[in-house]
Design a protein around this motif. Structure first.
Motif, PDB file in Angstrom:
ATOM      1  N   UNK A 125       0.852  -1.182   0.000  1.00  0.00           N
ATOM      2  CA  UNK A 125       0.000   0.000   0.000  1.00  0.00           C
ATOM      3  C   UNK A 125       0.890   1.234   0.000  1.00  0.00           C
ATOM      4  N   UNK A 126       0.653   2.109  -0.958  1.00  0.00           N
ATOM      5  CA  UNK A 126       1.373   3.384  -1.056  1.00  0.00           C
ATOM      6  C   UNK A 126       0.384   4.481  -0.706  1.00  0.00           C
ATOM      7  N   UNK A 127       0.587   5.125   0.434  1.00  0.00           N
ATOM      8  CA  UNK A 127      -0.334   6.158   0.905  1.00  0.00           C
ATOM      9  C   UNK A 127       0.314   7.515   0.700  1.00  0.00           C
ATOM     10  N   UNK A 128      -0.325   8.323  -0.124  1.00  0.00           N
ATOM     11  CA  UNK A 128       0.171   9.676  -0.394  1.00  0.00           C
ATOM     12  C   UNK A 128      -0.623  10.703   0.395  1.00  0.00           C
ATOM     13  N   UNK A 129       0.075  11.664   0.955  1.00  0.00           N
ATOM     14  CA  UNK A 129      -0.528  12.756   1.720  1.00  0.00           C
ATOM     15  C   UNK A 129      -0.322  14.044   0.944  1.00  0.00           C
ATOM     16  N   UNK A 130      -1.354  14.847   0.818  1.00  0.00           N
ATOM     17  CA  UNK A 130      -1.208  16.114   0.109  1.00  0.00           C
ATOM     18  C   UNK A 130      -2.399  17.017   0.321  1.00  0.00           C
ATOM     19  N   UNK A 131      -2.303  18.193  -0.274  1.00  0.00           N
ATOM     20  CA  UNK A 131      -3.363  19.191  -0.160  1.00  0.00           C
ATOM     21  C   UNK A 131      -4.570  18.792  -1.010  1.00  0.00           C
ATOM     22  N   UNK A 132      -5.751  19.112  -0.502  1.00  0.00           N
ATOM     23  CA  UNK A 132      -6.989  18.947  -1.253  1.00  0.00           C
ATOM     24  C   UNK A 132      -7.667  20.320  -1.306  1.00  0.00           C
ATOM     25  N   UNK A 133      -8.631  20.505  -2.194  1.00  0.00           N
ATOM     26  CA  UNK A 133      -9.293  21.806  -2.297  1.00  0.00           C
ATOM     27  C   UNK A 133      -9.839  22.294  -0.958  1.00  0.00           C
ATOM     28  N   UNK A 134      -9.777  23.590  -0.754  1.00  0.00           N
ATOM     29  CA  UNK A 134     -10.290  24.182   0.478  1.00  0.00           C
ATOM     30  C   UNK A 134      -9.237  24.364   1.547  1.00  0.00           C
ATOM     31  N   UNK A 135      -7.976  24.104   1.216  1.00  0.00           N
ATOM     32  CA  UNK A 135      -6.901  24.313   2.179  1.00  0.00           C
ATOM     33  C   UNK A 135      -6.730  23.197   3.193  1.00  0.00           C
ATOM     34  N   UNK A 136      -7.374  22.063   2.974  1.00  0.00           N
ATOM     35  CA  UNK A 136      -7.250  20.930   3.893  1.00  0.00           C
ATOM     36  C   UNK A 136      -6.246  19.921   3.327  1.00  0.00           C
ATOM     37  N   UNK A 137      -6.086  18.818   4.045  1.00  0.00           N
ATOM     38  CA  UNK A 137      -5.192  17.751   3.599  1.00  0.00           C
ATOM     39  C   UNK A 137      -5.987  16.474   3.402  1.00  0.00           C
ATOM     40  N   UNK A 138      -5.486  15.636   2.511  1.00  0.00           N
ATOM     41  CA  UNK A 138      -6.134  14.357   2.248  1.00  0.00           C
ATOM     42  C   UNK A 138      -5.100  13.307   1.907  1.00  0.00           C
ATOM     43  N   UNK A 139      -5.574  12.096   1.731  1.00  0.00           N
ATOM     44  CA  UNK A 139      -4.691  10.994   1.344  1.00  0.00           C
ATOM     45  C   UNK A 139      -5.236  10.317   0.100  1.00  0.00           C
ATOM     46  N   UNK A 140      -4.358   9.617  -0.584  1.00  0.00           N
ATOM     47  CA  UNK A 140      -4.729   8.740  -1.688  1.00  0.00           C
ATOM     48  C   UNK A 140      -3.930   7.465  -1.527  1.00  0.00           C
ATOM     49  N   UNK A 141      -4.444   6.388  -2.113  1.00  0.00           N
ATOM     50  CA  UNK A 141      -3.808   5.083  -1.937  1.00  0.00           C
ATOM     51  C   UNK A 141      -3.632   4.390  -3.284  1.00  0.00           C
ATOM     52  N   UNK A 142      -2.489   3.764  -3.453  1.00  0.00           N
ATOM     53  CA  UNK A 142      -2.273   2.818  -4.541  1.00  0.00           C
ATOM     54  C   UNK A 142      -1.985   1.474  -3.884  1.00  0.00           C
ATOM     55  N   UNK A 143      -2.753   0.461  -4.262  1.00  0.00           N
ATOM     56  CA  UNK A 143      -2.503  -0.893  -3.789  1.00  0.00           C
ATOM     57  C   UNK A 143      -1.832  -1.647  -4.923  1.00  0.00           C
ATOM     58  N   UNK A 144      -0.578  -2.036  -4.707  1.00  0.00           N
ATOM     59  CA  UNK A 144       0.205  -2.746  -5.715  1.00  0.00           C
ATOM     60  C   UNK A 144       0.229  -4.215  -5.309  1.00  0.00           C
ATOM     61  N   UNK A 145      -0.426  -5.039  -6.126  1.00  0.00           N
ATOM     62  CA  UNK A 145      -0.630  -6.441  -5.788  1.00  0.00           C
ATOM     63  C   UNK A 145       0.188  -7.331  -6.716  1.00  0.00           C
ATOM     64  N   UNK A 146       0.960  -8.216  -6.107  1.00  0.00           N
ATOM     65  CA  UNK A 146       1.721  -9.201  -6.869  1.00  0.00           C
ATOM     66  C   UNK A 146       1.086 -10.570  -6.640  1.00  0.00           C
ATOM     67  N   UNK A 147       0.691 -11.197  -7.735  1.00  0.00           N
ATOM     68  CA  UNK A 147       0.108 -12.541  -7.698  1.00  0.00           C
ATOM     69  C   UNK A 147       0.824 -13.395  -8.742  1.00  0.00           C
ATOM     70  N   UNK A 148       2.065 -13.811  -8.425  1.00  0.00           N
ATOM     71  CA  UNK A 148       2.899 -14.483  -9.416  1.00  0.00           C
ATOM     72  C   UNK A 148       2.369 -15.830  -9.896  1.00  0.00           C
ATOM     73  N   UNK A 149       1.492 -16.455  -9.137  1.00  0.00           N
ATOM     74  CA  UNK A 149       1.006 -17.779  -9.527  1.00  0.00           C
ATOM     75  C   UNK A 149      -0.252 -17.718 -10.406  1.00  0.00           C
ATOM     76  N   UNK A 150      -0.722 -16.500 -10.716  1.00  0.00           N
ATOM     77  CA  UNK A 150      -1.967 -16.374 -11.479  1.00  0.00           C
ATOM     78  C   UNK A 150      -1.773 -15.669 -12.810  1.00  0.00           C
ATOM     79  N   UNK A 151      -2.595 -16.040 -13.775  1.00  0.00           N
ATOM     80  CA  UNK A 151      -2.647 -15.327 -15.050  1.00  0.00           C
ATOM     81  C   UNK A 151      -3.206 -13.929 -14.781  1.00  0.00           C
ATOM     82  N   UNK A 152      -2.842 -12.969 -15.629  1.00  0.00           N
ATOM     83  CA  UNK A 152      -3.207 -11.567 -15.395  1.00  0.00           C
ATOM     84  C   UNK A 152      -4.716 -11.355 -15.261  1.00  0.00           C
ATOM     85  N   UNK A 153      -5.535 -11.962 -16.119  1.00  0.00           N
ATOM     86  CA  UNK A 153      -6.981 -11.747 -16.051  1.00  0.00           C
ATOM     87  C   UNK A 153      -7.583 -12.333 -14.774  1.00  0.00           C
TER      88      UNK A 153
END
Length: 142
Positions: free
Chosen positions: A84-112
């Motif tokens: 999980x990559x959690x980014x912290x930054x400014x959001x509209x209105x002068x407040x702060x927020x977060x966003x997330x990227x979940x990077x999943x590795x599933x080496x034993x499975x086909x992509x679909x």
């Protein structure tokens, strides 16, 4: 509209002292960490930070949800990881927020098959359900 939990199965308790520059302790004493702003935000970086704690919790929870769905679908998650990559930054209105990227590795499975599993886990994971519609969560296959 918020979705209420029908039956609480477990309640975690943690207490913060000093905010982003202090400490956090769980009620059972198993978690006790120094919290400090990262160097990128002008801090010392000599402790963990709320974003790292959120990332750790989301990654572990998402992988657990994924493994639960995989068992139902009878697919193999051997060697899988979730970052999980959690980014912290400014959001509209002068407040702060977060966003997330979940990077999943599933080496034993086909992509679909892996993509389908990740999307289904995203519907089951409590963190995904808590954040849905509130923050950007980007699902990525490694």
């Amino acid at each position: 509209m918020a979705t209420a939990v029908e039956k609480v199965l477990y309640t975690a308790k943690a207490t913060a002292e000093g905010g982003r520059d202090g400490k956090v302790t769980s009620s059972d004493g198993k978690l006790a960490v120094v919290v400090a702003p990262p160097a990128e935000l002008g801090g010392t970086g000599e402790g963990t930070n709320p974003e790292q704690l959120f990332a750790a919790g989301y990654a572990a929870c998402f992988q657990s949800a994924m493994m639960t769905v995989a068992r139902r679908l009878r697919v193999d998650t051997t060697g899988s990881t979730v970052t999980a990559e959690v980014g912290l930054g400014a959001i509209p209105g002068g407040a702060y927020g977060i966003q997330v990227a979940l990077v999943v590795s599933l080496p034993s499975l086909e992509k679909d098959v892996a993509q389908d599993l990740v999307e289904k886990a995203h519907q089951v994971c409590p963190y995904s359900n808590a954040t849905r519609g509130n923050i950007v969560v980007d699902l990525k296959l490694a």
